[in-house]
Design an enzyme around this catalytic site. Structure first.
Site, PDB file in Angstrom:
ATOM      1  N   SER A  32     -42.189  21.445   0.636  1.00 34.88           N
ATOM      2  CA  SER A  32     -42.088  21.655   2.087  1.00 34.88           C
ATOM      3  C   SER A  32     -43.396  21.228   2.722  1.00 34.88           C
ATOM      4  O   SER A  32     -44.460  21.763   2.389  1.00 34.88           O
ATOM      5  CB  SER A  32     -41.841  23.130   2.390  1.00 34.88           C
ATOM      6  OG  SER A  32     -42.146  23.371   3.759  1.00 34.88           O
ATOM      7  N   HIS A  77     -39.023  18.299   1.588  1.00 35.15           N
ATOM      8  CA  HIS A  77     -38.307  19.328   2.350  1.00 35.15           C
ATOM      9  C   HIS A  77     -38.939  19.410   3.739  1.00 35.15           C
ATOM     10  O   HIS A  77     -40.134  19.685   3.869  1.00 35.15           O
ATOM     11  CB  HIS A  77     -38.440  20.656   1.601  1.00 35.15           C
ATOM     12  CG  HIS A  77     -37.681  21.801   2.173  1.00 35.15           C
ATOM     13  ND1 HIS A  77     -36.354  22.051   1.875  1.00 35.15           N
ATOM     14  CD2 HIS A  77     -38.054  22.786   3.017  1.00 35.15           C
ATOM     15  CE1 HIS A  77     -35.951  23.140   2.503  1.00 35.15           C
ATOM     16  NE2 HIS A  77     -36.970  23.615   3.215  1.00 35.15           N
ATOM     17  N   ASP A 118     -38.899  21.272   7.325  1.00 41.89           N
ATOM     18  CA  ASP A 118     -38.487  22.531   7.956  1.00 41.89           C
ATOM     19  C   ASP A 118     -38.479  22.411   9.472  1.00 41.89           C
ATOM     20  O   ASP A 118     -39.530  22.429  10.111  1.00 41.89           O
ATOM     21  CB  ASP A 118     -39.444  23.647   7.539  1.00 41.89           C
ATOM     22  CG  ASP A 118     -39.205  24.106   6.115  1.00 41.89           C
ATOM     23  OD1 ASP A 118     -38.054  24.450   5.802  1.00 41.89           O
ATOM     24  OD2 ASP A 118     -40.157  24.105   5.316  1.00 41.89           O
ATOM     25  N   MET A 171     -37.678  24.009  13.014  1.00 40.84           N
ATOM     26  CA  MET A 171     -37.541  25.346  13.634  1.00 40.84           C
ATOM     27  C   MET A 171     -37.461  25.197  15.143  1.00 40.84           C
ATOM     28  O   MET A 171     -38.245  24.449  15.735  1.00 40.84           O
ATOM     29  CB  MET A 171     -38.752  26.195  13.284  1.00 40.84           C
ATOM     30  CG  MET A 171     -38.957  26.356  11.790  1.00 40.84           C
ATOM     31  SD  MET A 171     -40.370  27.406  11.450  1.00 40.84           S
ATOM     32  CE  MET A 171     -40.396  27.316   9.658  1.00 40.84           C
ATOM     33  N   HIS A 205     -34.090  20.933   6.458  1.00 44.53           N
ATOM     34  CA  HIS A 205     -33.656  22.336   6.599  1.00 44.53           C
ATOM     35  C   HIS A 205     -33.699  22.713   8.073  1.00 44.53           C
ATOM     36  O   HIS A 205     -34.779  22.873   8.640  1.00 44.53           O
ATOM     37  CB  HIS A 205     -34.605  23.191   5.743  1.00 44.53           C
ATOM     38  CG  HIS A 205     -34.360  24.657   5.798  1.00 44.53           C
ATOM     39  ND1 HIS A 205     -35.269  25.575   5.302  1.00 44.53           N
ATOM     40  CD2 HIS A 205     -33.322  25.396   6.273  1.00 44.53           C
ATOM     41  CE1 HIS A 205     -34.797  26.797   5.473  1.00 44.53           C
ATOM     42  NE2 HIS A 205     -33.629  26.720   6.067  1.00 44.53           N
ATOM     43  N   MET A 220     -33.452  25.128  10.799  1.00 47.25           N
ATOM     44  CA  MET A 220     -33.473  26.542  11.226  1.00 47.25           C
ATOM     45  C   MET A 220     -33.263  26.551  12.733  1.00 47.25           C
ATOM     46  O   MET A 220     -34.189  26.724  13.526  1.00 47.25           O
ATOM     47  CB  MET A 220     -34.804  27.181  10.813  1.00 47.25           C
ATOM     48  CG  MET A 220     -34.865  27.434   9.309  1.00 47.25           C
ATOM     49  SD  MET A 220     -36.529  27.752   8.708  1.00 47.25           S
ATOM     50  CE  MET A 220     -37.013  26.083   8.325  1.00 47.25           C
ATOM     51  N   MET A 237     -32.465  31.551   0.682  1.00 43.95           N
ATOM     52  CA  MET A 237     -33.819  31.870   1.168  1.00 43.95           C
ATOM     53  C   MET A 237     -34.368  33.058   0.386  1.00 43.95           C
ATOM     54  O   MET A 237     -33.703  34.093   0.244  1.00 43.95           O
ATOM     55  CB  MET A 237     -33.800  32.235   2.657  1.00 43.95           C
ATOM     56  CG  MET A 237     -33.484  31.101   3.618  1.00 43.95           C
ATOM     57  SD  MET A 237     -34.568  29.663   3.518  1.00 43.95           S
ATOM     58  CE  MET A 237     -36.182  30.380   3.834  1.00 43.95           C
ATOM     59  N   GLY A 295     -38.987  31.117   8.824  1.00 43.90           N
ATOM     60  CA  GLY A 295     -39.855  31.061  10.000  1.00 43.90           C
ATOM     61  C   GLY A 295     -41.286  30.676   9.685  1.00 43.90           C
ATOM     62  O   GLY A 295     -41.926  30.039  10.505  1.00 43.90           O
ATOM     63  N   PHE A 296     -41.769  31.049   8.518  1.00 41.85           N
ATOM     64  CA  PHE A 296     -43.181  30.802   8.209  1.00 41.85           C
ATOM     65  C   PHE A 296     -43.368  30.486   6.724  1.00 41.85           C
ATOM     66  O   PHE A 296     -42.671  31.049   5.879  1.00 41.85           O
ATOM     67  CB  PHE A 296     -44.032  32.037   8.567  1.00 41.85           C
ATOM     68  CG  PHE A 296     -43.941  32.388  10.029  1.00 41.85           C
ATOM     69  CD1 PHE A 296     -44.785  31.781  10.958  1.00 41.85           C
ATOM     70  CD2 PHE A 296     -42.981  33.275  10.474  1.00 41.85           C
ATOM     71  CE1 PHE A 296     -44.666  32.071  12.321  1.00 41.85           C
ATOM     72  CE2 PHE A 296     -42.860  33.575  11.839  1.00 41.85           C
ATOM     73  CZ  PHE A 296     -43.709  32.975  12.754  1.00 41.85           C
ATOM     74  N   GLY A 308     -45.923  30.475   3.291  1.00 45.25           N
ATOM     75  CA  GLY A 308     -46.933  31.366   2.742  1.00 45.25           C
ATOM     76  C   GLY A 308     -46.545  32.830   2.627  1.00 45.25           C
ATOM     77  O   GLY A 308     -47.411  33.694   2.476  1.00 45.25           O
ATOM     78  N   ASP A 328     -35.824  28.708  -1.637  1.00 40.55           N
ATOM     79  CA  ASP A 328     -36.901  28.372  -0.689  1.00 40.55           C
ATOM     80  C   ASP A 328     -37.621  29.628  -0.223  1.00 40.55           C
ATOM     81  O   ASP A 328     -37.004  30.530   0.341  1.00 40.55           O
ATOM     82  CB  ASP A 328     -36.254  27.651   0.510  1.00 40.55           C
ATOM     83  CG  ASP A 328     -37.242  27.174   1.563  1.00 40.55           C
ATOM     84  OD1 ASP A 328     -38.458  27.209   1.320  1.00 40.55           O
ATOM     85  OD2 ASP A 328     -36.763  26.750   2.644  1.00 40.55           O
ATOM     86  N   GLY A 329     -38.948  29.639  -0.447  1.00 41.18           N
ATOM     87  CA  GLY A 329     -39.779  30.725   0.059  1.00 41.18           C
ATOM     88  C   GLY A 329     -40.565  31.414  -1.031  1.00 41.18           C
ATOM     89  O   GLY A 329     -39.997  32.040  -1.916  1.00 41.18           O
ATOM     90  N   GLY A 330     -41.886  31.236  -1.000  1.00 39.90           N
ATOM     91  CA  GLY A 330     -42.740  31.951  -1.947  1.00 39.90           C
ATOM     92  C   GLY A 330     -42.626  31.478  -3.383  1.00 39.90           C
ATOM     93  O   GLY A 330     -42.910  32.236  -4.309  1.00 39.90           O
ATOM     94  N   GLY A 361     -43.990  25.023  -0.744  1.00 39.19           N
ATOM     95  CA  GLY A 361     -44.855  24.650   0.360  1.00 39.19           C
ATOM     96  C   GLY A 361     -46.299  24.915   0.022  1.00 39.19           C
ATOM     97  O   GLY A 361     -46.995  24.057  -0.545  1.00 39.19           O
ATOM     98  N   SER A 362     -46.749  26.127   0.318  1.00 44.21           N
ATOM     99  CA  SER A 362     -48.163  26.442   0.130  1.00 44.21           C
ATOM    100  C   SER A 362     -48.614  26.284  -1.320  1.00 44.21           C
ATOM    101  O   SER A 362     -49.728  25.814  -1.566  1.00 44.21           O
ATOM    102  CB  SER A 362     -48.470  27.841   0.661  1.00 44.21           C
ATOM    103  OG  SER A 362     -47.506  28.751   0.221  1.00 44.21           O
TER     104      SER A 362
HETATM  105  C1  DX5 Z   1     -39.628  29.030   5.641  1.00 46.53           C
HETATM  106  C2  DX5 Z   1     -39.377  27.606   5.182  1.00 46.53           C
HETATM  107  C3  DX5 Z   1     -39.897  27.311   3.819  1.00 46.53           C
HETATM  108  C4  DX5 Z   1     -41.346  27.630   3.611  1.00 46.53           C
HETATM  109  C5  DX5 Z   1     -41.837  27.260   2.255  1.00 46.53           C
HETATM  110  O1  DX5 Z   1     -39.012  29.240   6.842  1.00 46.53           O
HETATM  111  O2  DX5 Z   1     -37.998  27.327   5.178  1.00 46.53           O
HETATM  112  O3  DX5 Z   1     -39.564  25.986   3.428  1.00 46.53           O
HETATM  113  O4  DX5 Z   1     -42.148  27.077   4.592  1.00 46.53           O
HETATM  114  O5  DX5 Z   1     -43.192  27.546   2.180  1.00 46.53           O
HETATM  115  P1  DX5 Z   1     -43.808  28.449   1.018  1.00 46.53           P
HETATM  116  O6  DX5 Z   1     -43.517  27.739  -0.266  1.00 46.53           O
HETATM  117  O7  DX5 Z   1     -45.246  28.500   1.367  1.00 46.53           O
HETATM  118  O8  DX5 Z   1     -43.126  29.795   1.083  1.00 46.53           O
HETATM  119 ZN    ZN Z   2     -37.272  25.467   4.211  1.00 41.61          ZN
END
Ligand code: DX5
Ligand code: ZN
Length: 214
Positions: free
Chosen positions: A6, A31, A33, A35, A64, A66, A135, A140-141, A143, A173-175, A195-196
């Protein structure tokens, strides 16, 4: 598992360089994102930014959405260079019609489930999609911390996809990091969004290699 980085946590002032970072890591796709500030309490980017990034890599664009109302912008995302368009099951547009629109644009289609949405809500749509995204954070964010309690949902979707004999892949997706990737692989996921963890990695190629081996 495959890896879909991401770019939400990348440096958007240097988007082309960040795509080359993703390519050099050996990742499988990108990926993106999107929003809208309504469906989620954050704004990111839309078709013009995707179109600007598109010439800088040949990697598959996994988009993706959102968004509360993704349907009206699908042609713009397709034109910008998306390869897969992924809508949320909780959005305000009719799911079947929106998935049909994605297909008629010649793109791959996917649905995403927020943490509070049960696996069963997706079952009837599985024949209409290429991928389903679970998810493991509230969208939304970047990290945020991984929600391990989503693993039964991944396992339930894997069982239902296999029961229906469908070629649908499961993305998470996420963390996701080296440790949580092992957990999602064990639950039956095919693609890990990162992502992070990837953008902060000291050795991104080693991280991607590790996940490829899961
Ligand atoms: C959250 C996004 C994710 C997220 C992934 O809304 O859909 O793709 O940014 O980032 P990390 O891997 O840092 O959770
Ligand atoms: Zn995503």
């Amino acid at each position: 598992m495959k890896v879909s980085p991401s770019i939400l946590t990348c440096d958007f002032a240097h988007g082309a360089d960040e795509l080359h970072y993703v390519e050099n890591s050996g990742a499988d796709m990108v990926h993106l994102d999107v929003m809208d500030g309504v469906f989620v309490p954050n704004l990111s980017f839309g078709p013009p930014v995707i179109a600007a990034l598109r010439p800088h890599t040949g990697l598959f664009f996994d988009v993706h959405l959102m968004m509360e109302h993704p349907r009206r912008l699908l042609p713009a995302f397709a034109k910008a260079g998306a390869d897969l368009l992924n809508i949320h099951l909780e959005c305000a547009d009719p799911i079947e019609d929106t998935l049909a629109d994605i297909r008629s644009l010649g793109k791959q289609a996917a649905i995403t489930l927020k943490p509070g949405t049960p696996a069963e809500a997706a079952f009837s749509y599985l024949p209409l999609v290429d991928m389903v995204l679970v998810m493991t954070v509230e969208p939304g964010f970047g990290g945020q911390s991984f929600m391990a309690d989503m693993m039964p949902k991944v396992a339930a979707l894997r069982a239902e996809i296999d029961r229906q004999g469908l070629p649908v892949t499961i993305q998470v997706d996420g963390g996701i990091n080296a440790a949580t990737a092992a957990t999602v692989a064990a639950a039956g996921a095919d693609i890990a969004v990162m992502g992070s963890a990837l953008f902060n990695a000291e050795n991104p190629r080693a991280l991607v290699d590790l996940v490829h081996g899961m």
